[in-house]
Motif scaffolding. Structure first.
Motif, PDB file in Angstrom:
ATOM      1  N   PHE A  87       0.573  -1.442   0.245  1.00 43.69           N
ATOM      2  CA  PHE A  87      -0.106  -0.096   0.329  1.00 43.69           C
ATOM      3  C   PHE A  87       1.155   1.805  -0.156  1.00 43.69           C
ATOM      4  O   PHE A  87       2.113   1.540   0.787  1.00 43.69           O
ATOM      5  N   ASP A  88       0.438   1.978  -0.710  1.00 42.97           N
ATOM      6  CA  ASP A  88       0.716   3.416  -1.019  1.00 42.97           C
ATOM      7  C   ASP A  88       0.757   4.726   0.178  1.00 42.97           C
ATOM      8  O   ASP A  88      -0.814   4.505   0.802  1.00 42.97           O
ATOM      9  N   ILE A  89       1.251   5.352   1.122  1.00 42.02           N
ATOM     10  CA  ILE A  89       0.692   6.197   1.601  1.00 42.02           C
ATOM     11  C   ILE A  89       0.072   7.851   0.240  1.00 42.02           C
ATOM     12  O   ILE A  89       1.389   8.683  -0.067  1.00 42.02           O
ATOM     13  N   THR A  90      -0.538   7.636   0.056  1.00 38.53           N
ATOM     14  CA  THR A  90      -1.036   8.802  -0.799  1.00 38.53           C
ATOM     15  C   THR A  90      -0.393  10.430  -0.521  1.00 38.53           C
ATOM     16  O   THR A  90      -0.741  10.020   0.703  1.00 38.53           O
ATOM     17  N   SER A  91      -0.825  11.491  -0.694  1.00 36.67           N
ATOM     18  CA  SER A  91      -0.734  12.742  -0.397  1.00 36.67           C
ATOM     19  C   SER A  91      -1.280  12.654   0.061  1.00 36.67           C
ATOM     20  O   SER A  91      -0.946  14.060   1.886  1.00 36.67           O
ATOM     21  N   ASP A  92      -2.449  12.460  -0.160  1.00 31.83           N
ATOM     22  CA  ASP A  92      -3.622  12.857   1.225  1.00 31.83           C
ATOM     23  C   ASP A  92      -3.406  12.355   2.950  1.00 31.83           C
ATOM     24  O   ASP A  92      -3.231  12.782   3.340  1.00 31.83           O
ATOM     25  N   MET A  93      -3.314  11.064   2.444  1.00 33.67           N
ATOM     26  CA  MET A  93      -3.094  10.277   3.571  1.00 33.67           C
ATOM     27  C   MET A  93      -2.050  10.832   4.228  1.00 33.67           C
ATOM     28  O   MET A  93      -1.627  11.387   5.759  1.00 33.67           O
ATOM     29  N   ALA A  94      -0.962  11.352   3.822  1.00 32.05           N
ATOM     30  CA  ALA A  94      -0.073  11.356   4.575  1.00 32.05           C
ATOM     31  C   ALA A  94       0.288  12.947   5.184  1.00 32.05           C
ATOM     32  O   ALA A  94       0.382  12.708   6.725  1.00 32.05           O
ATOM     33  N   GLY A  95      -0.709  14.030   4.389  1.00 36.15           N
ATOM     34  CA  GLY A  95      -1.151  14.940   5.412  1.00 36.15           C
ATOM     35  C   GLY A  95      -1.684  14.928   6.855  1.00 36.15           C
ATOM     36  O   GLY A  95      -1.754  15.409   7.656  1.00 36.15           O
ATOM     37  N   GLU A  96      -2.810  13.769   6.147  1.00 34.15           N
ATOM     38  CA  GLU A  96      -3.523  13.218   7.458  1.00 34.15           C
ATOM     39  C   GLU A  96      -2.354  12.642   8.710  1.00 34.15           C
ATOM     40  O   GLU A  96      -3.290  12.600   9.689  1.00 34.15           O
ATOM     41  N   VAL A  97      -2.085  11.398   8.266  1.00 35.45           N
ATOM     42  CA  VAL A  97      -0.968  11.016   9.222  1.00 35.45           C
ATOM     43  C   VAL A  97      -0.161  12.148   9.659  1.00 35.45           C
ATOM     44  O   VAL A  97      -0.250  12.099  11.264  1.00 35.45           O
ATOM     45  N   ARG A  98       0.647  13.286   9.473  1.00 41.16           N
ATOM     46  CA  ARG A  98       1.636  13.772   9.783  1.00 41.16           C
ATOM     47  C   ARG A  98       0.515  14.631  10.988  1.00 41.16           C
ATOM     48  O   ARG A  98       0.946  15.007  11.967  1.00 41.16           O
ATOM     49  N   ASP A  99      -0.880  15.530  10.502  1.00 39.54           N
ATOM     50  CA  ASP A  99      -1.367  15.666  11.336  1.00 39.54           C
ATOM     51  C   ASP A  99      -2.022  14.516  12.818  1.00 39.54           C
ATOM     52  O   ASP A  99      -2.227  15.517  13.668  1.00 39.54           O
ATOM     53  N   ARG A 100      -2.268  13.953  12.667  1.00 41.32           N
ATOM     54  CA  ARG A 100      -3.004  13.222  13.650  1.00 41.32           C
ATOM     55  C   ARG A 100      -1.255  12.634  14.767  1.00 41.32           C
ATOM     56  O   ARG A 100      -1.931  12.431  15.730  1.00 41.32           O
ATOM     57  N   VAL A 101      -0.506  12.614  13.814  1.00 38.66           N
ATOM     58  CA  VAL A 101       0.693  12.512  15.053  1.00 38.66           C
ATOM     59  C   VAL A 101       1.434  13.666  15.818  1.00 38.66           C
ATOM     60  O   VAL A 101       2.019  13.722  16.784  1.00 38.66           O
ATOM     61  N   LYS A 102       1.334  14.648  14.879  1.00 38.77           N
ATOM     62  CA  LYS A 102       0.989  16.170  15.919  1.00 38.77           C
ATOM     63  C   LYS A 102       0.529  16.252  16.564  1.00 38.77           C
ATOM     64  O   LYS A 102       0.840  16.725  17.970  1.00 38.77           O
ATOM     65  N   HIS A 103      -0.878  15.767  16.866  1.00 42.15           N
ATOM     66  CA  HIS A 103      -1.841  15.910  18.200  1.00 42.15           C
ATOM     67  C   HIS A 103      -1.204  15.170  18.546  1.00 42.15           C
ATOM     68  O   HIS A 103      -1.497  15.227  19.796  1.00 42.15           O
ATOM     69  N   LEU A 104      -1.207  14.249  18.028  1.00 43.91           N
ATOM     70  CA  LEU A 104      -0.365  13.249  19.654  1.00 43.91           C
ATOM     71  C   LEU A 104       0.999  13.168  19.911  1.00 43.91           C
ATOM     72  O   LEU A 104       0.756  13.062  21.297  1.00 43.91           O
ATOM     73  N   ARG A 105       1.779  14.211  19.616  1.00 42.81           N
ATOM     74  CA  ARG A 105       3.013  14.516  20.690  1.00 42.81           C
ATOM     75  C   ARG A 105       2.286  15.637  21.395  1.00 42.81           C
ATOM     76  O   ARG A 105       2.802  16.114  22.470  1.00 42.81           O
ATOM     77  N   ARG A 106       1.241  16.728  21.087  1.00 42.46           N
ATOM     78  CA  ARG A 106       1.018  17.187  22.101  1.00 42.46           C
ATOM     79  C   ARG A 106       0.193  16.329  23.154  1.00 42.46           C
ATOM     80  O   ARG A 106       0.802  16.895  24.464  1.00 42.46           O
ATOM     81  N   GLU A 107      -0.515  15.693  22.651  1.00 46.17           N
ATOM     82  CA  GLU A 107      -1.085  15.087  23.197  1.00 46.17           C
ATOM     83  C   GLU A 107      -0.157  14.135  25.161  1.00 46.17           C
ATOM     84  O   GLU A 107      -0.958  14.195  25.468  1.00 46.17           O
ATOM     85  N   VAL A 108       0.210  13.736  24.109  1.00 47.98           N
ATOM     86  CA  VAL A 108       1.159  12.060  25.126  1.00 47.98           C
ATOM     87  C   VAL A 108       2.223  13.388  26.065  1.00 47.98           C
ATOM     88  O   VAL A 108       2.536  12.244  26.984  1.00 47.98           O
ATOM     89  N   ARG A 109       2.739  14.108  26.113  1.00 48.09           N
ATOM     90  CA  ARG A 109       3.743  14.485  26.511  1.00 48.09           C
ATOM     91  C   ARG A 109       3.400  14.575  28.596  1.00 48.09           C
ATOM     92  O   ARG A 109       3.690  14.585  29.127  1.00 48.09           O
ATOM     93  N   PRO A 110       2.122  15.750  28.499  1.00 48.27           N
ATOM     94  CA  PRO A 110       1.234  16.217  29.430  1.00 48.27           C
ATOM     95  C   PRO A 110       1.141  14.537  30.641  1.00 48.27           C
ATOM     96  O   PRO A 110       1.260  14.390  31.796  1.00 48.27           O
ATOM     97  N   VAL A 111       0.621  13.569  29.580  1.00 48.62           N
ATOM     98  CA  VAL A 111       0.033  11.976  30.669  1.00 48.62           C
ATOM     99  C   VAL A 111       1.500  11.490  30.975  1.00 48.62           C
ATOM    100  O   VAL A 111       1.721  10.930  31.982  1.00 48.62           O
ATOM    101  N   ALA A 112       2.729  11.848  30.150  1.00 49.35           N
ATOM    102  CA  ALA A 112       3.814  10.948  30.322  1.00 49.35           C
ATOM    103  C   ALA A 112       4.394  11.252  31.002  1.00 49.35           C
ATOM    104  O   ALA A 112       5.528  10.946  32.047  1.00 49.35           O
ATOM    105  N   GLU A 113       4.041  13.182  31.708  1.00 48.45           N
ATOM    106  CA  GLU A 113       5.149  13.797  32.750  1.00 48.45           C
ATOM    107  C   GLU A 113       3.501  13.616  34.095  1.00 48.45           C
ATOM    108  O   GLU A 113       4.463  13.267  34.820  1.00 48.45           O
ATOM    109  N   LEU A 114       2.812  12.903  34.362  1.00 45.25           N
ATOM    110  CA  LEU A 114       2.210  12.680  35.148  1.00 45.25           C
ATOM    111  C   LEU A 114       2.599  11.967  35.395  1.00 45.25           C
ATOM    112  O   LEU A 114       2.309  11.424  37.043  1.00 45.25           O
ATOM    113  N   LEU A 115       2.465  10.875  35.032  1.00 43.86           N
ATOM    114  CA  LEU A 115       2.855   9.580  35.487  1.00 43.86           C
ATOM    115  C   LEU A 115       4.638   9.840  35.739  1.00 43.86           C
ATOM    116  O   LEU A 115       4.488   9.141  36.792  1.00 43.86           O
TER     117      LEU A 115
END
Lengths: 260, 508
Positions: B306-334
């Protein structure tokens, strides 16, 4: 405490509702397979020898049938048919009460009917299950674990996994039943008080999956253990498992039956 | 670390994902083979794989793959033996499980092996044809036992309390204190290697995807890597990049899931709940790309399906960015909650010495300052161009293993975001044809647990003669039994979770 509240607020409420089949799943998601008999060129076709699983077989009258229970949900299975007769829908609903309910010429599944009134009154609002893993890869267990997370939250329907078969109303079996695990499975089954339920989860437990003819496995749950619910998948999506369990318990909201 | 001249002659240079002719490898006498492997280990090399295969009707060929991690070198040595040979384990602890495996699979006895117990409990499946197969008793397992008035024994499994794969753990304990832990596995044995050797390629790749269900990308990439080397097939840069993205998403899903599970085991529910959902988000990213939450169907010989289409690449990038923002406060909490720290600190220590002696790999090694990482030491694919820093901690305890996970989560998130933003152009799959006859190829991959090794050997016709799979769990189960003595029995679940080893990957 402030850190906790901040983290909690940023999480929102991620729990999913069970909606119409396939909604919210990505475009490439491979759900229930479908066989288009009109596209199938049965004559002089070598697709069955190319098929990497036992998903498609020939009846004794030479007609192809699709066994969703033996399907590995792999793009290679669809590619084995050069006429494009085999494809994957995005429908996640495919649990059945019988093994035969997973076999049809088109890939239609006889979706699980609810338990009878007595069993429903016993288990309908609180079902405690014991997981037995017997010759799996660990994939199905990953999805069983996911069933208890905040997204799928099976506990809201009263479905929970417990630590002992003595505390359980039934067992969930995953794996192709390895020879080394057979005795432990038999004993765990015997330890569950009656009446009890047996749920086979994943292609391995249903049909042996990718290990079907290995000498080290029995190729799925053995006939001595009667199965009440067969859930195909490799591994099944948590929604597939949840949908099957809720159908069995007669707990599914009516709109979930509306097709796409 | 320099090899002596004698050593250099006996060893055949190998490289990650490069096939060489098996005839180029000098067949040594067993004494010379022993001396070669032992000298190499004394000189800082590590045994990455040691296995047997039938040779003619009446012999077994032993093959050792050695790794010099600091210089990024691999080498092979081979010998042919009969029913018995003098064990290497007596002088080199890291081959202990390998020799148990050879004994069980090929019916050879390594003489003098100090703990020659069954590894997976099955009759030999790579027995030379002329040797008779004895009746096999799967229940016969000689447990070790400590005598003493106040010593008691606790047996756990194969059916555990949670949703876990089957394994049997036997503790010898004095009060709450563990004196010894013996781990008996094999319940998940499905005969994976025989299936990889005997089925055709379209089916074998599905078996490779099911070696360990949480390491689908890792094992399938190593499987395909060995085949591609034997077929002289070159993957496109785009395919390599997509494989790298999938491998790191797999690492993210598992590391985040484990951090949640560790939080759950010390009853810190908020982090358990949040990380559990984030694990799912990584699996969903894999599903967006491949149609399956574990990335099944994606990695195929010659590239990716399966290829990662350009639309999909944008979607994956945005979701990973969002995850990066979310994960830090939880890791620090732990990690910043004092009660969590005190619960993880000093529990289940693996020392640096134990790690080098027994040859532990991956996350377990990096948590006691042994910087082993295939992506860095024996780089392949996209990791030759996009280096990921090796994350280490020094204490070797549960806290260190949690910290290394958190460090790797951050590195992998950065990597995925960077890669989807700049995917190279080109096709995603190239032709992967027939295999060259009489060759050997080693493919190593840094799965999320650690070093995955697949070794494929072809016969005269270019068919697979032997396919050896080594999951990092094979080495690291020993680490769990080394870490536990001195701890309390009640710490076992937490300890076990901090390793989170694969039963399926070990049992094959």
């Amino acid at each position: 405490m402030r850190n906790y509240l901040r983290a909690r607020l940023s999480q929102g409420t991620p729990t999913v509702e069970l909606g119409a089949g396939g909604a919210g799943l990505p475009e490439r998601f491979r759900g229930r397979p479908a066989l288009d008999a009109s596209a199938c060129n049965q004559h002089e076709c070598r697709c069955l020898t190319r098929m990497p699983s036992a998903a498609v077989r020939e009846t004794n009258r030479g007609l192809p049938v699709l066994d969703v229970g033996a399907c590995l949900f792999s793009p290679d299975e669809a590619a084995a048919c050069e006429h494009g007769a085999l494809s994957f829908t995005r429908d996640y609903r495919m649990a059945s009460r019988t093994r035969d309910g997973l076999v049809s010429p088109t890939g239609e599944v006889e979706l699980a009917a609810a338990l009878d009134r007595r069993m429903r009154s016993l288990f309908g609002r609180a079902l405690r299950l014991r997981s037995v893993v017997a010759g799996s890869c660990g994939g199905c267990e990953g999805e069983l674990v996911a069933l208890s997370n905040v997204v799928f939250d099976a506990a809201r329907f009263g479905v929970q996994f417990v630590a002992s078969p003595r505390h359980a109303d039934g067992i969930v079996i995953t794996g192709a039943i390895s020879t080394n695990m057979r005795t432990a499975l038999e004993r765990t089954y015997a330890a569950v008080p009656e009446p009890r339920l047996v749920i086979a989860v994943g292609a391995c437990a249903v049909s042996g999956g990718p290990f079907r003819d290995s000498v080290e496995v029995s190729g799925g749950v053995m006939p001595e253990i009667p199965v009440d619910l067969w859930i195909p998948g490799c591994p099944p999506h948590p929604l597939t498992i949840l949908d099957g369990l809720l159908r069995l318990l007669g707990r599914l909201p009516r709109e979930a039956d509306v097709s796409e | 670390m320099t090899a002596s001249p004698v050593l250099r002659q006996a060893l055949l240079p190998l490289a990650n994902r490069r096939a060489v002719s098996i005839d180029a490898m000098a067949t040594l006498g067993i004494e010379r083979f022993r001396a070669t492997v032992l000298d190499a280990v004394a000189g800082g090399w590590r045994v990455a794989s040691l296995f047997g295969m039938p040779e003619g009707g009446n012999h077994v060929r032993l093959l050792a793959v050695l790794a010099d991690d600091t210089r990024g070198r691999l080498a092979g040595a081979t010998a042919v033996v009969g029913r018995y040979y003098p064990a290497l384990t007596t002088e080199c602890a890291q081959v202990s499980v390998f020799e148990r495996e050879v004994a069980e699979q090929c019916g050879v006895t390594p003489l003098g092996h100090p703990s020659l117990k069954p590894l997976r409990r099955h009759p030999p499946d790579h027995l030379p044809p002329a040797w008779a197969q004895d009746e096999y008793d799967r229940a016969a397992y000689p447990f070790s036992h400590i005598d003493g008035e106040e010593v008691h024994e606790v047996a756990v499994g194969p059916v555990h309390a949670g949703i876990i794969e089957p394994g049997h753990f036997r503790f010898q304990a004095h009060g709450e204190r563990v004196l010894q832990l013996e781990i008996m596995l094999g319940y998940q044995h499905r005969g994976v290697e025989r299936l990889l050797e005997s089925t055709d390629r379209t089916r074998a790749v599905l078996v490779a995807e099911s070696i360990a269900g949480d390491t689908v990308i890792g094992h399938t990439s190593a499987y395909c890597g060995a085949l591609e080397a034997l077929a002289r097939s070159h993957k496109s840069p785009r395919a390599q990049s997509i494989r790298g993205i999938a491998l790191e998403l797999e690492r993210l899903a598992n590391h985040l899931g484990d951090m949640g599970a560790i939080a759950g085991d010390v009853a810190f529910q908020p982090a358990a709940a949040f990380f559990g959902r984030m694990r799912g988000e990584c699996l969903n990213l894999l599903m967006t790309i491949s149609g399956n939450r574990y990335g099944r169907g994606l990695v195929r010989p010659g590239g990716v399906a399966f290829d990662i289409t350009s639309d999909m690449a944008g979607e994956v990038r945005d979701r990973v960015k969002h995850l990066r923002r979310e994960v830090r406060p939880v890791a620090e909490l732990l990690l910043e909650t004092a009660s969590v720290q005190s619960r993880l600190d000093g529990v289940g220590v693996v020392t640096r010495e134990a790690c080098t002696t027994h040859g532990f790999v991956g996350l377990v090694a990096r948590s006691c300052e042994v910087a082993r990482d295939v992506r860095h030491d024996h780089p392949y694919g996209v990791f030759r161009f996009a280096q990921i820093p090796v994350s280490t901690a020094w204490a070797g305890d549960v806290l260190a293993r949690t910290l290394v996970r958190w460090l790797e989560v951050q590195r992998s998130l950065e990597f995925v975001e960077e890669q989807v933003t700049a995917l190279p152009a080109g096709p995603v799959k190239t032709h992967c044809g027939g295999l060259m006859p009489n060759e050997i190829a080693v493919a190593m991959e840094e799965g999320w647990r650690g070093e995955i090794v697949h070794v494929a050997v072809t016969d005269d016709h270019g068919d697979i003669r032997r396919h050896k799979v080594t999951d990092p769990s094979l080495h690291n189960w020993t680490a769990l039994s080394v870490a536990l003595p001195g701890n309390q029995i009640s710490d076992f679940p937490l300890c076990n979770k901090s390793f989170n080893l694969s039963y399926a990957g070990h049992d094959l």
